[in-house]
Design an enzyme around this catalytic site. Structure first.
Site, short mmCIF file in Angstrom:
data_model
loop_
_atom_site.label_atom_id
_atom_site.label_comp_id
_atom_site.label_asym_id
_atom_site.label_seq_id
_atom_site.Cartn_x
_atom_site.Cartn_y
_atom_site.Cartn_z
N GLU A 33 9.77 18.91 -24.56
CA GLU A 33 9.12 18.66 -23.79
C GLU A 33 9.44 20.44 -22.65
O GLU A 33 8.19 21.07 -22.34
CB GLU A 33 8.82 17.93 -22.16
CG GLU A 33 8.46 16.56 -22.46
CD GLU A 33 7.23 16.25 -22.54
OE1 GLU A 33 6.39 17.39 -21.91
OE2 GLU A 33 6.92 14.99 -22.42
N ASN A 74 -0.34 19.34 -20.55
CA ASN A 74 -0.34 17.77 -21.54
C ASN A 74 -0.68 18.86 -23.08
O ASN A 74 -0.87 18.00 -23.63
CB ASN A 74 -1.93 17.55 -21.34
CG ASN A 74 -1.67 16.09 -20.41
OD1 ASN A 74 -2.02 15.31 -21.60
ND2 ASN A 74 -1.72 15.88 -19.27
N LYS A 97 3.42 11.92 -11.15
CA LYS A 97 1.98 10.87 -12.16
C LYS A 97 3.42 9.34 -12.38
O LYS A 97 4.44 9.59 -13.07
CB LYS A 97 2.31 11.59 -13.75
CG LYS A 97 0.93 12.69 -13.46
CD LYS A 97 0.82 13.04 -15.09
CE LYS A 97 0.02 13.91 -14.91
NZ LYS A 97 -0.94 14.29 -16.16
N GLU A 143 -4.29 17.94 -11.24
CA GLU A 143 -4.85 17.68 -12.72
C GLU A 143 -6.85 17.87 -12.41
O GLU A 143 -6.40 17.27 -13.66
CB GLU A 143 -4.71 16.77 -13.77
CG GLU A 143 -4.21 17.41 -14.78
CD GLU A 143 -3.83 16.44 -15.56
OE1 GLU A 143 -2.31 16.05 -15.73
OE2 GLU A 143 -4.57 15.86 -17.00
N ARG A 181 0.81 -1.12 0.18
CA ARG A 181 0.08 0.10 0.42
C ARG A 181 0.83 1.47 0.09
O ARG A 181 0.51 2.05 0.61
CB ARG A 181 -1.08 -0.13 1.64
CG ARG A 181 -2.12 -1.13 1.12
CD ARG A 181 -3.37 -0.73 2.27
NE ARG A 181 -4.21 -1.82 1.77
CZ ARG A 181 -4.62 -3.03 2.82
NH1 ARG A 181 -4.10 -2.70 3.38
NH2 ARG A 181 -4.83 -3.72 2.74
N LYS A 234 7.56 24.37 -13.65
CA LYS A 234 6.82 22.27 -12.91
C LYS A 234 6.27 22.47 -11.72
O LYS A 234 4.75 22.29 -11.35
CB LYS A 234 7.16 21.31 -14.17
CG LYS A 234 6.14 20.07 -13.61
CD LYS A 234 6.33 18.62 -14.28
CE LYS A 234 5.54 17.41 -14.31
NZ LYS A 234 5.81 16.45 -14.65
N HIS A 242 0.02 16.08 -25.72
CA HIS A 242 -0.24 15.47 -25.41
C HIS A 242 -1.56 14.52 -25.87
O HIS A 242 -1.68 12.90 -25.38
CB HIS A 242 0.04 14.87 -23.67
CG HIS A 242 1.63 15.50 -23.54
ND1 HIS A 242 2.12 16.69 -24.04
CD2 HIS A 242 2.53 14.22 -22.69
CE1 HIS A 242 3.48 16.28 -23.52
NE2 HIS A 242 3.57 15.11 -22.59
N ARG A 295 -3.05 21.81 -14.04
CA ARG A 295 -1.98 21.20 -14.58
C ARG A 295 -2.41 20.42 -15.91
O ARG A 295 -1.02 19.55 -17.21
CB ARG A 295 -1.95 19.52 -13.02
CG ARG A 295 -0.77 19.41 -14.08
CD ARG A 295 -0.27 18.03 -12.75
NE ARG A 295 0.27 17.33 -13.17
CZ ARG A 295 1.30 16.11 -12.49
NH1 ARG A 295 1.05 16.17 -10.76
NH2 ARG A 295 1.81 16.05 -12.57
N HIS A 343 -0.16 10.83 -27.87
CA HIS A 343 -0.46 9.93 -27.18
C HIS A 343 -0.96 8.80 -28.21
O HIS A 343 -0.79 7.63 -28.01
CB HIS A 343 -1.58 9.81 -26.16
CG HIS A 343 -0.85 10.62 -24.27
ND1 HIS A 343 -1.50 10.35 -23.50
CD2 HIS A 343 0.59 10.92 -24.51
CE1 HIS A 343 -0.79 10.94 -22.95
NE2 HIS A 343 0.90 11.21 -23.10
N HIS A 348 8.19 9.45 -27.20
CA HIS A 348 7.58 9.87 -26.46
C HIS A 348 7.60 11.60 -27.12
O HIS A 348 6.67 12.55 -27.37
CB HIS A 348 7.36 9.98 -24.63
CG HIS A 348 6.96 10.56 -24.18
ND1 HIS A 348 5.17 10.83 -24.34
CD2 HIS A 348 6.45 11.47 -23.19
CE1 HIS A 348 4.38 11.58 -24.09
NE2 HIS A 348 5.45 12.43 -23.22
N1 GLY Z 1 3.65 15.11 -17.79
C1 GLY Z 1 2.26 16.13 -17.70
C2 GLY Z 1 2.80 16.14 -15.91
O1 GLY Z 1 3.45 15.55 -15.20
O2 GLY Z 1 1.75 16.52 -15.64
#
Ligand code: GLY
Length: 337
Positions: free
Chosen positions: A170, A225, A128, A217, A106, A207, A228, A221, A232, A245
């Site tokens: 990025e 993206n 993330k 998010e 856990r 960030k 993305h 946040r 993706h 990526h």
């Molecule tokens: N890679 C985007 C984030 O960490 O929110």
């Protein structure tokens, strides 16, 4: 020495001469990074026992089978709640180790030691974690913060140029949304070479400020993206093998810019393509089947009530959230042949 505190994460901008742990340590790395750095890292860890686990290098390893093999290995090592997992590698390693440590008993602590530019400026910061599935990227995962992150530019000396450029995608993403002066500076690779440490620090600080305000998010946040949502699907269509990526994000930003141009008059699309091209990043994805591409967008984690959420630049240095209509998205997909 520079540090940033983000929730319960301490982000250090160097690798210390020793890392002390009360419990046993499991270092997880990949088949490319481990021959270069595993021995050195093991020599600076002071812990009752140190184990290591090596994943095959590449995005294809971010799957349920590798996750469970890693967890089972942790069980055979008898890791307990005082133990620490250390992710030594790029974004794939940090995503899977973050998730494994969040699930193991856990939740046990994990440290991140990112060895790629992409992981240093993005994946290792913000908690993330996740794995991919045939249905999509990162759809299974947790928000789970590393307790320590050690970012050292020394690792970048062995990074292949293609990977370095993919990480820059990025950085360019951050510059387009938040930092027009960084965007202009990046047009000079000589400037970047001289200022790389500062650029990494700036990207991580930007960030961290965002994640501090919106860890899960709910809104802000999602700006991270940008590129993305399309990117993706590009990765998924290439079965996570064709593009790195960052390369998929590069093409995804170009597609988002086309959508932005049609919805809000964004006028810097060509400038962005010019910047991405300086670093040999791909700027055009040829869509095979627009309807299939469109349908795949619905599994994006930002989609709510069948409305796909896009992050679109308005100018260099500002962005907006948009929920375009079906036909508005299809018109853009048809442009990418
Ligand atoms: N890679 C985007 C984030 O960490 O929110």
């Amino acid at each position: 020495m520079k540090t940033i505190d983000l929730h319960n994460s301490h982000i250090h901008f160097s690798l210390p001469s020793s890392i002390e742990c009360e419990g046993s340590v499991l270092i997880v790395s990949d088949s490319v990074v481990s021959p270069l750095y595993l021995q050195n890292l093991t020599s600076i860890i002071k812990a009752p026992s140190i184990f290591s686990y090596i994943l095959p290098s590449g995005e294809e390893s971010k799957n349920a089978q590798e996750l469970f093999s890693l967890l089972e290995y942790a069980l055979t090592c008898k890791l307990d709640r005082k133990s620490v997992m250390i992710a030594l590698g790029g974004g794939v390693v940090s995503d899977i180790v973050g998730l494994a440590s969040g699930l193991y008993m856990r939740g046990i602590e994990f440290y991140s030691i990112p060895t790629t530019l992409l992981a240093q400026v993005d994946a290792s910061v913000g908690g993330k974690t996740g794995i991919n599935s045939p249905q999509g990227k990162n759809l299974i995962g947790l928000f789970y913060q590393p307790s320590k992150v050690f970012i050292s530019p020394s690792f970048l000396s062995t990074l292949p140029q293609r990977e370095f450029h993919a990480g820059l995608a990025e950085v360019i993403k951050m510059a387009i949304c938040f930092d027009p002066s960084l965007f202009s500076s990046l047009f000079s690779p000589q400037w970047l070479e001289k200022n790389l440490e500062e650029v990494i620090y700036t990207s991580v600080s930007l960030k961290a400020r965002i994640v501090e305000q919106d860890e899960r998010e709910n809104s802000l946040r999602a700006s991270l993206n940008y590129g993305h949502t399309f990117g993706h699907i590009i990765e998924q269509e290439g079965e996570y093998k064709t593009y790195l990526h960052g390369e998929a994000v590069s093409m995804g930003m170009v597609m988002a810019n086309a959508l932005a141009h049609s919805l809000n008059g964004f006028s810097s699309s060509q400038e962005v393509i010019d910047l991405l091209s300086i670093y040999s990043l791909p700027t055009h994805y040829a869509i095979n089947n627009e309807e299939r591409f469109f349908q795949a967008l619905f599994l994006d984690k930002k989609t709510q009530n069948h409305k796909i959420k896009f992050i679109l630049p308005k100018t260099i240095g500002s962005y907006e959230f948009a929920y375009p209509e079906h036909e508005e998205i299809m018109a853009i997909l048809r442009e990418f042949k």
